[in-house]
Scaffold this active site. Sequence first.
Site, PDB file in Angstrom:
ATOM      1  CG  ASP A 284      13.715 -41.375  -2.332  1.00 18.29           C
ATOM      2  OD1 ASP A 284      14.422 -40.285  -1.838  1.00 18.29           O
ATOM      3  OD2 ASP A 284      14.357 -41.498  -3.737  1.00 18.29           O
TER       4      ASP A 284
HETATM    5  C1  BGC Z   1      16.543 -39.145  -4.022  1.00 22.08           C
HETATM    6  C2  BGC Z   1      17.407 -39.789  -2.929  1.00 22.08           C
HETATM    7  C3  BGC Z   1      17.896 -38.977  -1.923  1.00 22.08           C
HETATM    8  C4  BGC Z   1      17.268 -38.435  -1.274  1.00 22.08           C
HETATM    9  C5  BGC Z   1      17.838 -37.508  -0.153  1.00 22.08           C
HETATM   10  C6  BGC Z   1      15.581 -38.264  -3.090  1.00 22.08           C
HETATM   11  O1  BGC Z   1      15.058 -37.047  -3.855  1.00 22.08           O
HETATM   12  O2  BGC Z   1      15.812 -39.841  -4.754  1.00 22.08           O
HETATM   13  O3  BGC Z   1      18.324 -40.565  -3.909  1.00 22.08           O
HETATM   14  O4  BGC Z   1      18.953 -39.925  -1.306  1.00 22.08           O
HETATM   15  O5  BGC Z   1      16.146 -37.554  -2.151  1.00 22.08           O
HETATM   16  O6  BGC Z   1      18.235 -36.489  -0.577  1.00 22.08           O
END
Ligand code: BGC
Length: 757
Positions: A284
């Site tokens: 993530d």
């Molecule tokens: C979130 C994810 C997301 C990623 C990309 C993160 O902050 O937890 O769910 O896919 O950002 O945008």
Amino acid sequence: MNFFKTTLTAAVVVGLGLTACSTDKSNDMDSFVSDLMGKMTLEEKIGQTNLPVGGDFTTGAPMDSPIGELAAAGRMGGTFNLTGEKIYALQRVAVEESRLHIPLLIGMDVIHGYRTVFPIPFGLSASWDTTAVERMARISAVEASAVGINWTFSPMVDITRDPRWGRVAEGNGEDPYLGSKLGAAYIRGYQGDLTRPDEILACVKHFALYGAAEAGRDYNTVDMSRQRMYNEYLAPYKATVDAGVATVMTSFNLVDGIPATANKWLVDDLLRKQWGFTGMVVTDYASINEMTSHGLGEQKENAIRALKAGTDMDMCSDAFIGQLKEAVEKGEVSEELVDRACRKVLEAKYRAGLFDDPYKFSDTTRIAKYTLTPEHRAAAREIAAETFVLLKNEGNVLPLAAKGKIAIVGPLGNNRDNMMGTWSANGVGNECVSVFEGFKNYVGDKAEVVYAKGSNIDAGDRIEQGSQAYGGAMRDPRSEAEMLAEALQTVRGADVIVAAVGETNGMSGEGSSLTNITLPETQRKLLKALLATGKPVVMLNFSGRPTVMDWESENIPAILNVWFPGTEAGNAIADVVFGKVNPSGKLTMSMPRTVGQIPVYYNHMNTGRPNDSGDFHAFSSCYMDVPNSPLYPFGYGLSYTTFSYSDFTLDNDKLTKDGKIAASVKVTNNGSVAGTEIVQFYTRDMAASLARPVKELKYFERISLAPGESKVVTFDITADRLAFYNADGETVVEPGAFKVMAGPNSRDVETLDFTLE
Ligand code: BGC
């Protein structure tokens, strides 16, 4: 023939706007990737594991990464959150300017539609309709792929039991069985068989257990026993792996004290070895760097830890690209591990068909043809109407007749932006239909529809000042008294009042946890004033989570929870409010009576001192001030008709390990309109080697019944449906006494007994 050379020729030809030539598909993925990797330098291999943000909109701190240069140098495997023509331009740089011409993964959080926005996932889950979810995901893939996106960071299948957590909005609620069915439906919808140019890679997230963040505070600690993980939290992730999900995203939280991204047990042992996942694992957002804040030391050791754990791609930490070369050269990590990660990234590209045609996702003619089409809008309207949950309908206030004067009052009654909900990809607020607009569309000149805002959202200064929570020009400069006076003036002479209240779309989603999930006091005051007019009041509750609505459920005659319905919000709400569509949604999370009860979920353990009566009994497991039960239970939702359940029977009360027994119940539509009912079956293990929940959803069916019609719904119970993970870490089926329950929700069930021999 050299496959890659052919591909490259095709790519360049397409890049010049000519037609793609066919490619030699005889080489399999392994040999293709091995051949390509044979040509790659260590730096280029590490480059494939790098995923910087594209920057058009981000979820973390804005990052001004020079992605064009990285792409030309082969120093990135992909990017995300880039929109429009920039995608095509960047892909072209990677394909034509980088030494090995390797195309890029282009990701985005397309989680409930791309330009045509569907209800938030939590709303979608309330439809209990796998077909609808698959259709939504399919349309999302068609629209997103037309602009060049080949990878979506969806679905989120984290089990959520704490409505304070804002990301409840992105998931499927509290039940692992329903979450598994819906999770698999998303994968089918996005990926299909990954052969068409409008099928994209899915990414299940957040692996794992992110929904169990303590106290519902985002990014907070998770700590959980293995038996709880296996029995209550892991099934939906596993279901998406079984459905062939191409990629997995690790979560921000700790699992057994180790951040998921660096947790070898989680990624390597459980995901890859136990579940047989062969795809790519991405972190993530910046989660390798966040390990330093977790207290695990510096970037280099954390990059090594993540790689060793089995993570292949580094989202936004610049840690793999910044640290791995030196680490390999110094012998701190083996080049084989870099090779493994690089191979997984290249395989994902191969599966997406990018080596066949890097521009297969960038066909500008498709954008006009497939974006926000009337068909997509129609699907969004139909699906949204299935997600609304009728919580109360005293005196059959609903459905409304399209006549007389209908007054819409409330801060969400004529707002387009807030209809979309969190994470609405490339959705455009102004393309949404507000409640006021939807009602006017519906009634035409048959009725008069009037509107007054009545109050602001007024959730408090701290929320209002928060960066995202008030999306759009929500705050009205007028005083509370002025707005209320205008509303009372507007409702004069009205036959009915429809109050559109709740949260803004920024009050749920990532980084949007709340401790108070009741309706803000100003809105309650507005509702009280509207009730005091003596007119019937219908409450539309907009929310990305369960709301504590003790006072509302006591006092407002009709309540329809509409979540955030998306582009076609107002039209879909009108369809249900006026009875063109009979509501059929059912809650996928328990609605608490008070925040103090949280977590309150239907599949809890019984304890040694259960209290089912609802009354206070000292020394039983209960609160002195409120019953244990939620206000509205999991699986609950009303219809404009009534369904009765009868003739609940088992064809045998003994189940053998290889046999099956059929549990059947007859459901009858007793009303005068057609309706859809979600029939639910639960089981309970009465004699296991460890405590098992008081109920577990094991089967459901959506059935449509004409007035007076009956249908028998059957759940085939087999021993494997009763299996669980025991204290020794084995999945077992244990003989003994069981109960099976059937009903319209998790509370109002009938129960029968059987024995597993
Ligand atoms: C979130 C994810 C997301 C990623 C990309 C993160 O902050 O937890 O769910 O896919 O950002 O945008």
